[in-house]
Design a protein around this motif. Structure first.
Motif, PDB file in Angstrom:
ATOM      1  N   UNK A 102       0.549  -1.494  -0.164  1.00 52.81           N
ATOM      2  CA  UNK A 102      -0.325   0.417  -0.165  1.00 52.81           C
ATOM      3  C   UNK A 102       0.907   1.179  -0.250  1.00 52.81           C
ATOM      4  N   UNK A 103       1.700   1.278  -0.939  1.00 51.61           N
ATOM      5  CA  UNK A 103       2.683   2.490  -0.767  1.00 51.61           C
ATOM      6  C   UNK A 103       2.452   3.215  -2.138  1.00 51.61           C
ATOM      7  N   UNK A 104       2.563   4.601  -2.063  1.00 49.12           N
ATOM      8  CA  UNK A 104       3.286   5.657  -2.793  1.00 49.12           C
ATOM      9  C   UNK A 104       3.810   5.759  -3.408  1.00 49.12           C
ATOM     10  N   UNK A 105       4.019   4.954  -5.008  1.00 39.99           N
ATOM     11  CA  UNK A 105       4.733   4.484  -5.543  1.00 39.99           C
ATOM     12  C   UNK A 105       5.701   5.329  -6.702  1.00 39.99           C
ATOM     13  N   UNK A 106       5.474   7.162  -6.282  1.00 39.34           N
ATOM     14  CA  UNK A 106       6.254   8.245  -6.844  1.00 39.34           C
ATOM     15  C   UNK A 106       6.867   8.641  -5.824  1.00 39.34           C
ATOM     16  N   UNK A 107       6.335   8.137  -4.287  1.00 36.55           N
ATOM     17  CA  UNK A 107       7.688   9.240  -3.176  1.00 36.55           C
ATOM     18  C   UNK A 107       9.015   8.737  -3.826  1.00 36.55           C
ATOM     19  N   UNK A 108       9.132  10.146  -3.976  1.00 36.22           N
ATOM     20  CA  UNK A 108      11.065  10.318  -3.675  1.00 36.22           C
ATOM     21  C   UNK A 108      11.555   9.385  -3.560  1.00 36.22           C
ATOM     22  N   UNK A 109      11.669   9.376  -2.370  1.00 42.03           N
ATOM     23  CA  UNK A 109      12.554   8.329  -0.896  1.00 42.03           C
ATOM     24  C   UNK A 109      12.527   7.074  -1.796  1.00 42.03           C
ATOM     25  N   UNK A 110      10.890   7.221  -1.810  1.00 42.83           N
ATOM     26  CA  UNK A 110      11.191   4.876  -2.311  1.00 42.83           C
ATOM     27  C   UNK A 110      11.836   4.769  -4.188  1.00 42.83           C
ATOM     28  N   UNK A 111      11.895   6.020  -4.781  1.00 42.46           N
ATOM     29  CA  UNK A 111      12.107   5.933  -5.837  1.00 42.46           C
ATOM     30  C   UNK A 111      13.645   6.347  -5.527  1.00 42.46           C
ATOM     31  N   UNK A 112      14.566   6.810  -4.903  1.00 38.71           N
ATOM     32  CA  UNK A 112      15.891   7.105  -5.022  1.00 38.71           C
ATOM     33  C   UNK A 112      16.616   5.635  -4.713  1.00 38.71           C
TER      34      UNK A 112
END
Ligand code: AMP
Ligand code: MN
Ligand code: MN
Ligand code: MN
Length: 301
Positions: A102-112
């Motif tokens: 249930x993540x926000x896949x656009x989140x910048x920390x996750x993307x990094x």
């Protein structure tokens, strides 16, 4: 300046009141990592099995999510897709998998973090290819790379290529003879990966507004003492839950995982870890949340 994170703005409200009596599978793979089915075929299979809630949790990538969601909408399939990921981490010399749900896949920390993990995958794949070339298998890296395409390159791709080229009799043998880690040094073509820590994975998942669940705790080949240490560490770094229901688990193992959840105040998750159709396990098969467990979706109201 600190960037605002999506934890400040919940990216989606998943209504979970309707999760009771539903078929739920919160761990599955597509060919965006080492699964054999495309996101569309995985959704078709889930629909055929009347799964109501499915998380796609590919290794270190979220590339399959949009493709699957678009397909669900086009075909008007009555399936709730949970955005997920399975992040490889390093802890005390063990490789531990942390599922983000249930993540926000656009989140910048996750993307990094995804970018970093993809680099680690590529570097390891190149080194593994060099070691395998020294074993006399010179094209394995190129073939594994082609098989993985745009997706995450994994050892499962290498194992499949070694098998297809007739260098081993089974994929398991590829791990046992060449690319697996048994003992401290690993096999001839084993390369130590440069994964993130458990804490980094949990933090990125939380920044993305999701729940961090330890995948398949029974599969790390840990003694009871080390498994407890791992769960203590996971809960100290604010991990949310454990997978307590997996197809391969026996009732005794399930009972132990539930007891850990109670002791460390963790949520429970369940998933098939589906990679490809086979006779031992399938999407949603034999997955029921035990009575008394605190399901991870209780966090998503
Ligand atoms: P990686 O994440 O690149 O290290 O690839 C590991 C993947 O290979 C796992 O997610 C499994 O799907 C698959 N696999 C199959 N057999 C084994 C094995 N004996 N040891 C580790 N991974 C295995
Ligand atoms: Mn896998
Ligand atoms: Mn895993
Ligand atoms: Mn998995």
């Amino acid at each position: 300046m600190a960037l605002l994170s999506t934890t400040d703005f919940p990216h989606q409200i998943v209504k979970t009141e309707g999760f009771a009596h539903k078929r739920i599978d919160l761990h599955s793979h597509t060919n965006c990592s080492d699964g054999s089915l495309s996101p569309q075929s995985l959704i078709d299979r889930a629909a055929n099995f009347q799964i109501d809630v499915l998380a796609i949790t590919d290794h270190d990538t979220v590339a399959g999510i949009d493709i699957a969601q678009k397909y669900i909408e086009e075909k008007k399939i009555p399936l709730k897709l949970i955005t997920g990921i399975e992040i490889s981490t390093a802890w005390q010399g063990f490789e531990i998998h942390i599922v983000g749900l249930n993540i926000d896949k656009e989140n910048c920390d996750l993307q990094a973090l995804i970018v970093k993990q993809q680099e680690a995958r590529e570097q390891r794949a190149i080194s593994m290819g060099e070691k395998l070339a020294k074993c006399g298998f010179s094209t394995v890296y190129a073939d594994a790379k082609e098989m993985a395409g745009q997706g995450s390159i994994t050892r499962a791709h290498f194992a499949k290529v070694l098998h297809q080229q007739g260098h081993v009799n089974t994929m398991q043998q590829a791990f046992d003879k060449y690319i697996g880690k048994k003992g401290s040094k690993g096999q001839r073509a084993y390369v130590k990966p440069n994964w993130c820590s458990i804490e980094e994975a949990v933090q990125a998942i939380h920044q993305a507004g999701g729940s961090a669940v330890m995948a398949h705790p029974i599969r790390y080949d840990l003694s009871a003492k080390w498994l407890r240490r791992l769960i203590v560490h996971f809960s100290e770094v604010a991990g949310d839950g454990l997978e307590v229901v997996l197809p391969q688990m026996n009732p005794e193992q399930r009972r132990k995982m539930l007891a850990y959840c109670e002791e460390y105040n963790l949520f429970s998750s369940m998933g098939s870890d589906f990679h490809y159709p086979n006779k031992w396990s399938d999407l949603g098969r034999n997955l029921t949340m035990p009575v008394g467990a605190k399901p991870v979706w209780a966090q998503w109201q």
